[in-house]
Scaffold this motif. Sequence first.
Motif, mmCIF file in Angstrom:
data_model
loop_
_atom_site.group_PDB
_atom_site.id
_atom_site.type_symbol
_atom_site.label_atom_id
_atom_site.label_comp_id
_atom_site.label_asym_id
_atom_site.label_seq_id
_atom_site.Cartn_x
_atom_site.Cartn_y
_atom_site.Cartn_z
ATOM 1 N N GLY A 77 1.025 -1.244 0.087
ATOM 2 C CA GLY A 77 -0.196 0.019 0.032
ATOM 3 C C GLY A 77 0.671 1.292 0.091
ATOM 4 O O GLY A 77 0.174 2.499 0.175
ATOM 5 N N LEU A 78 2.023 1.282 -0.507
ATOM 6 C CA LEU A 78 2.750 2.448 -0.464
ATOM 7 C C LEU A 78 2.233 3.178 -1.723
ATOM 8 O O LEU A 78 2.814 4.364 -1.819
ATOM 9 C CB LEU A 78 4.229 1.970 -0.684
ATOM 10 C CG LEU A 78 4.798 1.720 0.786
ATOM 11 C CD1 LEU A 78 6.485 1.147 0.591
ATOM 12 C CD2 LEU A 78 4.628 2.542 1.783
ATOM 13 N N THR A 79 1.738 2.799 -2.661
ATOM 14 C CA THR A 79 1.216 3.698 -3.921
ATOM 15 C C THR A 79 -0.197 3.151 -4.028
ATOM 16 O O THR A 79 -0.598 2.025 -3.656
ATOM 17 C CB THR A 79 1.997 3.063 -5.191
ATOM 18 O OG1 THR A 79 1.948 1.755 -5.451
ATOM 19 C CG2 THR A 79 3.576 3.300 -4.907
ATOM 20 N N ASP A 80 -1.028 3.840 -4.789
ATOM 21 C CA ASP A 80 -2.333 3.554 -4.867
ATOM 22 C C ASP A 80 -2.858 2.876 -6.241
ATOM 23 O O ASP A 80 -3.802 2.843 -6.432
ATOM 24 C CB ASP A 80 -3.179 5.210 -4.919
ATOM 25 C CG ASP A 80 -2.751 6.135 -5.953
ATOM 26 O OD1 ASP A 80 -1.693 5.699 -6.808
ATOM 27 O OD2 ASP A 80 -3.207 7.145 -6.114
ATOM 28 N N ARG A 81 -1.613 2.556 -6.910
ATOM 29 C CA ARG A 81 -1.741 1.596 -8.105
ATOM 30 C C ARG A 81 -0.787 0.372 -7.896
ATOM 31 O O ARG A 81 0.241 0.752 -7.492
ATOM 32 C CB ARG A 81 -1.842 2.466 -9.317
ATOM 33 C CG ARG A 81 -0.265 3.008 -9.580
ATOM 34 C CD ARG A 81 -0.459 3.749 -10.901
ATOM 35 N NE ARG A 81 -1.226 5.102 -10.739
ATOM 36 C CZ ARG A 81 -1.577 5.915 -11.564
ATOM 37 N NH1 ARG A 81 -0.822 5.730 -12.952
ATOM 38 N NH2 ARG A 81 -2.060 6.867 -11.132
ATOM 39 N N SER A 82 -1.180 -0.588 -8.678
ATOM 40 C CA SER A 82 -0.417 -1.783 -8.624
ATOM 41 C C SER A 82 0.239 -1.812 -9.874
ATOM 42 O O SER A 82 -0.266 -1.566 -11.026
ATOM 43 C CB SER A 82 -1.181 -3.177 -8.309
ATOM 44 O OG SER A 82 -2.190 -3.270 -9.432
ATOM 45 N N VAL A 83 1.516 -2.214 -9.945
ATOM 46 C CA VAL A 83 2.348 -2.611 -11.174
ATOM 47 C C VAL A 83 2.003 -4.052 -11.636
ATOM 48 O O VAL A 83 1.278 -4.774 -10.733
ATOM 49 C CB VAL A 83 3.898 -2.263 -10.985
ATOM 50 C CG1 VAL A 83 4.082 -0.753 -10.323
ATOM 51 C CG2 VAL A 83 4.257 -3.271 -9.856
ATOM 52 N N ALA A 84 2.642 -4.287 -12.795
ATOM 53 C CA ALA A 84 2.747 -5.697 -13.234
ATOM 54 C C ALA A 84 3.199 -6.835 -12.210
ATOM 55 O O ALA A 84 4.296 -6.554 -11.686
ATOM 56 C CB ALA A 84 3.417 -5.721 -14.455
#
Length: 290
Positions: free
Chosen positions: A34-41
């Motif tokens: 949860g350190l960013t609001d979008r997931s990477v591949a």
Amino acid sequence: MLKTHTRRLVYVPHLHRESAPACLPQVVQFLSVGLTDRSVAGELLPDGLPYTPAEARACLRDLLEYGLSVGREGDLYALTAAADDSQAVAARRAESRALARFADTGESEAASSAGEALPGERLRNAQKTLLLASYLEERARELDALQARFADGRKGLAQVIGVEDGDDDIDLPALDAFTPDLPGSGMDVLRPSWRVVLDNMACFLPEDAALFTCDHVMLAALGDAGVVFEPVSVETLRRFEGLDAALAPKLVQACVPLWQALGLSGPQAERPWLDREALFIGCAACQTGA
């Protein structure tokens, strides 16, 4: 009975693909902390994380400032002491929130018994612990890179002074400073307990998620806890696109309650999410060191 809609594979106990073996199928995802609001591949951003990304980053900074002042960096338990404050403090805060809500709205909130945190507090502590585990993984990779640079430097210096490969019996104290003093890999030094990671991951795992691991320590511990693995079934291979028949000889599976996987004696009333039966898929080749 394994649910037929199971489709997602989540790795355990690591939280970064770079920490897992290269043999890992690409279909396996890693749980985002949860350190960013979008997931990477290749990353799964779960629902229900209590902190926003900005709050999570601030929380991690606070935890590290506190935890590093009371314990060494590799001690996850010293660091997570900061996550709880203390159970008594958490209980008092819960009571204060409940009283304030009752005074404002006339509605009561079921407060936890002394020493127990409310579900929301548990979720916050779970995310804090995962944030710390993710941080330690990153530091472990940095240690491995540093160790590799030391080894390369030692080898290069030996070549400069004319030492051939294999001349291990030559006494060269001048090279001692170029010998890394680490008992194994960075993960060996900073490795968080897989039980701590899995226990806290369980709060955020989607219902349709199965768990995948190449970790031989975890697989051995599961066996010690009474988990019986069998060769992966054709039905399981069909459920997960990317687990093709060529992988089958290397894979084993078992379906057990999470509390059993964690080595607990039975269901935990205060942690009902551990009652769910989870499909574990393990890499037997990694388990045997092949």
